[in-house]
Design a protein around this motif. Sequence first.
Motif, short mmCIF file in Angstrom:
data_model
loop_
_atom_site.label_atom_id
_atom_site.label_comp_id
_atom_site.label_asym_id
_atom_site.label_seq_id
_atom_site.Cartn_x
_atom_site.Cartn_y
_atom_site.Cartn_z
N VAL A 142 4.61 29.92 54.19
CA VAL A 142 4.92 30.61 53.07
C VAL A 142 5.70 32.13 52.91
O VAL A 142 5.65 32.35 52.60
CB VAL A 142 4.55 29.79 52.03
CG1 VAL A 142 5.29 30.03 50.99
CG2 VAL A 142 4.74 28.03 51.82
N GLU A 193 5.60 18.60 53.90
CA GLU A 193 5.88 20.43 52.58
C GLU A 193 6.89 20.80 53.84
O GLU A 193 7.38 21.40 53.06
CB GLU A 193 4.79 20.96 53.01
CG GLU A 193 3.38 19.84 52.95
CD GLU A 193 2.34 19.71 54.02
OE1 GLU A 193 2.28 18.74 55.00
OE2 GLU A 193 1.06 20.59 53.96
N GLU A 196 9.85 20.32 51.87
CA GLU A 196 10.16 21.06 50.73
C GLU A 196 10.38 21.92 50.76
O GLU A 196 11.20 22.78 49.87
CB GLU A 196 8.23 20.79 49.65
CG GLU A 196 8.03 20.73 48.63
CD GLU A 196 8.82 20.59 46.96
OE1 GLU A 196 8.83 19.35 47.58
OE2 GLU A 196 9.00 21.33 46.60
N TYR A 200 13.73 23.55 49.23
CA TYR A 200 13.05 25.09 47.52
C TYR A 200 14.43 26.05 47.82
O TYR A 200 14.84 26.56 46.96
CB TYR A 200 12.03 25.60 47.74
CG TYR A 200 11.71 26.78 47.13
CD1 TYR A 200 11.42 26.44 45.94
CD2 TYR A 200 11.53 28.15 47.56
CE1 TYR A 200 10.40 27.20 44.95
CE2 TYR A 200 11.75 28.93 46.77
CZ TYR A 200 10.79 28.83 45.33
OH TYR A 200 10.43 29.65 44.40
N MET B 197 2.14 22.36 48.55
CA MET B 197 3.46 23.17 48.86
C MET B 197 3.68 24.22 47.88
O MET B 197 4.04 25.04 47.68
CB MET B 197 4.01 22.45 50.19
CG MET B 197 5.29 23.06 50.01
SD MET B 197 5.17 25.06 51.18
CE MET B 197 5.18 24.18 52.73
N GLN B 198 4.18 23.03 46.79
CA GLN B 198 4.92 23.34 45.39
C GLN B 198 4.09 24.56 44.84
O GLN B 198 4.94 25.51 44.51
CB GLN B 198 5.11 22.22 44.44
CG GLN B 198 6.17 21.47 45.30
CD GLN B 198 6.17 19.74 44.88
OE1 GLN B 198 5.09 19.36 43.80
NE2 GLN B 198 6.90 18.84 45.11
N LEU B 200 2.31 26.46 46.48
CA LEU B 200 2.72 28.13 46.93
C LEU B 200 4.21 28.39 47.17
O LEU B 200 4.64 29.56 47.25
CB LEU B 200 2.46 27.91 48.37
CG LEU B 200 1.03 27.16 49.33
CD1 LEU B 200 0.55 26.80 50.61
CD2 LEU B 200 -0.09 29.46 49.14
N LEU B 201 5.18 27.59 46.35
CA LEU B 201 6.25 28.12 46.44
C LEU B 201 6.36 28.82 45.94
O LEU B 201 7.21 29.86 44.84
CB LEU B 201 7.37 27.17 47.29
CG LEU B 201 7.35 26.71 48.38
CD1 LEU B 201 8.38 25.22 48.81
CD2 LEU B 201 8.12 27.63 49.23
N ALA B 204 5.75 32.04 45.85
CA ALA B 204 6.34 32.18 46.99
C ALA B 204 7.42 33.50 46.76
O ALA B 204 7.42 34.37 47.31
CB ALA B 204 7.12 32.07 47.92
N THR B 205 8.06 33.85 45.68
CA THR B 205 8.98 34.64 45.58
C THR B 205 8.48 36.65 45.07
O THR B 205 8.00 36.87 45.55
CB THR B 205 9.74 34.60 43.90
OG1 THR B 205 9.03 34.49 42.64
CG2 THR B 205 10.41 32.92 44.62
#
Lengths: 381, 205
Positions: A142, A193, A196, A200, B197-198, B200-201, B204-205
Amino acid sequence: MDSSEATGMQFGIFTVGDVTADPATGITPTESERIRATVAIARKAEEAGLDVFATGEHHNPPFVPSSPTTLLGYIAGQTERIILSTSTTLITTNDPVKIAEDFSVLQHLSGGRTDVMLGRGNTGPVYPWFGQDIRQAVPLTVEHYGLLRRLWREEVVDWEGKLRTSLQGFTLAPRPLDDVPPFVWHASIRTPEVAELAAYFGDGLFANHIFWPASHTQAMVELYRRRFEHYGHGRPEQAIVGLGGQVFMRRNSQDAVDEFRPYFDNAPVYGHGPSLEDFTALTPLTVGSPAQVIEKTLGFRSYVGDYQRQLFLMDHAGLPLKTVLEQLDLLGEEVVPVLRKEFAVGRPTDVPAAPTHQSLLRARRDEQASQPDHEDSPEVP
Amino acid sequence: MTAMKLTIVTGGLREPSSTRLLADRLTTAATRELERLGDQADPSFVELRPLGHPIMDAMLTGFVGEALQSAFDTVARADGVIAVTPAFNASFSGLFKSFFDVLPEQTLADMPVLIGATGGTERHSLVLEHALRPMFSYLHAIVSPRAVYAATGDFGSPTGSALANRITTAAADFARLLRACGPRAGREAADEDLATMQRLLGGAT
């Protein structure tokens, strides 16, 4: 307009780059022979009318492609039309600055015939070879990808993360060709993942597809399409999907089975496991006539929907170069033209075509024309 | 009222199999105990012997064929599992262990499990406590307190013998455990990965 833009789909091949003894002769090619064979295969792919050539990245024997953009840069110099990609580029163990640089140069050299497929890699020992910690595989994915996107999109980058030294006033050189970053695919064998992550950012999802029953691929693509919509990139059927596949053909299907069986039985990864018959029943592998390959490949659409990219694995498990080149002729002459035609039938007009440098450049110009004051519109929802 | 779904995993190799025989008797006893308490049982059997090759294919290559997938699904949707293996070399059989080695992660999390084993002599009976129970605990199963071991000699003794009593007592414990745990909602390891993952995202920006 090239043929893939006309029909919306790209067809190509992806190579793992394994050096494997030919079970029919016992002969193992040298690393040098394998690398040169890979170049010959890529050139043949273009000659056969395919759209994409993708190479894997591996850092241990028995694989040779440890430096993909070196290989692809050389192939770019020997080809005119084919898109050069990876399968996959390791986003965890490669430094994102180096990925940005390497692919930027490749874009310029190839005239925009470049995209990239990112993967996490599944070989544990590789992480420490590149100074990384496998326990951080997901956070590395990520964080590295977040940085890579910025390097390709922002002129001057100030960046701070947890897993890499920070950047201050960094400018990528060279800038991406036409200021259009390479299109990014995220590849997964079975990790949701990854779906996902791709959803995103509105990037493409490439499902490896070849080791697993179709139901796994179907579930992952469905998840990706659903989340693509959730993150506001369009309707589920507008998401960008690629699939792997694997075929071995002879005009007479029994000849294909007889010739391929020893390669299947001794193949790395799935050799000495399930029978050829079981594997072909439950995975995309097709061993038979070109007509059988066409029928099975067209069936993929029934469980993933209309999609954008189909790559075939053609050159592994010790198959000799001569055989692989014959396979590519069959693929280019008898299979892909029919697939292009048939996949176009009933394909809704609002399902996007496979992204290319030209299509992304057009989209960028259209966007700039409609928003003259907002040159750097946000990319992330 | 919906019946409690019981999946019986049995690792016997021969026909007839004393392991299957013990599994059948445990299933019958558990069904009777559930009924006595006002519940019903809906048993499904997963025999491992015919899955030997698919289990090894999955072990070596990750390839899960249809028959093995169906066995995985049968275990995953159970409210409780009865698992019975022959004792080999002071442990469970390799086939029995291999099935649980390739079973997807989290399948047995929170699963009530009744364990049983068979062997030539009663000298091997602690295989239940030293091999099966730790493995199922490791897999986050809820292992029923009383396990049942049957030696060849046990099958020769008259009904009402010690084995029959052990089966009845173990089944009674298991039935209470099943009722206390109730119908089970399966867990997907994938869901937890996705949540990570959600998260972490989100940053992430």
